[in-house]
Design an enzyme around this catalytic site. Sequence first.
Site, PDB file in Angstrom:
ATOM      1  N   HIS A  54     -50.969  53.818 -65.492  1.00 50.09           N
ATOM      2  CA  HIS A  54     -51.688  52.386 -65.406  1.00 50.09           C
ATOM      3  C   HIS A  54     -52.681  52.163 -66.442  1.00 50.09           C
ATOM      4  O   HIS A  54     -53.016  52.754 -67.313  1.00 50.09           O
ATOM      5  CB  HIS A  54     -52.369  52.208 -63.993  1.00 50.09           C
ATOM      6  CG  HIS A  54     -53.623  53.079 -63.836  1.00 50.09           C
ATOM      7  ND1 HIS A  54     -53.539  54.346 -63.169  1.00 50.09           N
ATOM      8  CD2 HIS A  54     -55.000  52.983 -64.316  1.00 50.09           C
ATOM      9  CE1 HIS A  54     -54.857  54.829 -63.301  1.00 50.09           C
ATOM     10  NE2 HIS A  54     -55.517  54.312 -63.962  1.00 50.09           N
ATOM     11  N   HIS A  65     -59.491  51.189 -69.864  1.00 52.13           N
ATOM     12  CA  HIS A  65     -58.834  52.756 -70.026  1.00 52.13           C
ATOM     13  C   HIS A  65     -57.420  52.564 -69.942  1.00 52.13           C
ATOM     14  O   HIS A  65     -56.709  51.453 -69.268  1.00 52.13           O
ATOM     15  CB  HIS A  65     -59.417  53.512 -69.305  1.00 52.13           C
ATOM     16  CG  HIS A  65     -59.080  53.410 -67.757  1.00 52.13           C
ATOM     17  ND1 HIS A  65     -60.243  52.804 -67.106  1.00 52.13           N
ATOM     18  CD2 HIS A  65     -58.253  53.993 -66.887  1.00 52.13           C
ATOM     19  CE1 HIS A  65     -59.614  52.923 -65.629  1.00 52.13           C
ATOM     20  NE2 HIS A  65     -58.427  53.621 -65.632  1.00 52.13           N
ATOM     21  N   GLU A 122     -57.582  57.933 -69.513  1.00 52.22           N
ATOM     22  CA  GLU A 122     -57.673  58.668 -68.279  1.00 52.22           C
ATOM     23  C   GLU A 122     -56.443  59.432 -68.413  1.00 52.22           C
ATOM     24  O   GLU A 122     -55.268  59.153 -68.723  1.00 52.22           O
ATOM     25  CB  GLU A 122     -57.576  57.664 -67.399  1.00 52.22           C
ATOM     26  CG  GLU A 122     -57.373  58.511 -65.969  1.00 52.22           C
ATOM     27  CD  GLU A 122     -57.511  57.366 -64.809  1.00 52.22           C
ATOM     28  OE1 GLU A 122     -57.584  56.163 -64.988  1.00 52.22           O
ATOM     29  OE2 GLU A 122     -57.571  57.939 -63.587  1.00 52.22           O
TER      30      GLU A 122
HETATM   31 CO    CO Z   1     -57.734  54.469 -63.837  1.00 51.46          CO
END
Ligand code: CO
Length: 142
Positions: free
Chosen positions: A7, A80, A129
Amino acid sequence: MIGRLNHIGIAVPSIEEAADTYRSLYGATDITAPFDMAEQGVRVCFVNLPNSQIELIEPLGETSPILNFLKANPRGGQHHVCFEVADIWQAKAEMERRGAQVLNEPRIGAHGTLIIFVHPKNSNGVLIELMESPKGAHPRVD
Ligand code: CO
């Protein structure tokens, strides 16, 4: 080695307004209900897309880690990018061996699997991440 793009995280002042933008401007139809992650100081929902997700992140509480980001970017912004890895502990050890700054001990993220963050200074200013792939979430192609 990083795998699938899971994502893209976008910090927003209002999750409802941001979700409405994805719905009305871009025609997204599959948007999850927002939920609180009190320990992380964020409220989150996902815009499900055919090949990935957008994670909308709203600050929760006075000490939310994204308050400073929103202070600098009052209308919100890309926060992120999240890639999947097979094993978070191995990924953390390997990132550190390669000289990257891992920002946290592995903890449970919004998908219920372990995550770490890598400092933006190590990746052209982008906060990365890394997230352990949900077991059985999608078939491996190898
Ligand atoms: Co995230």
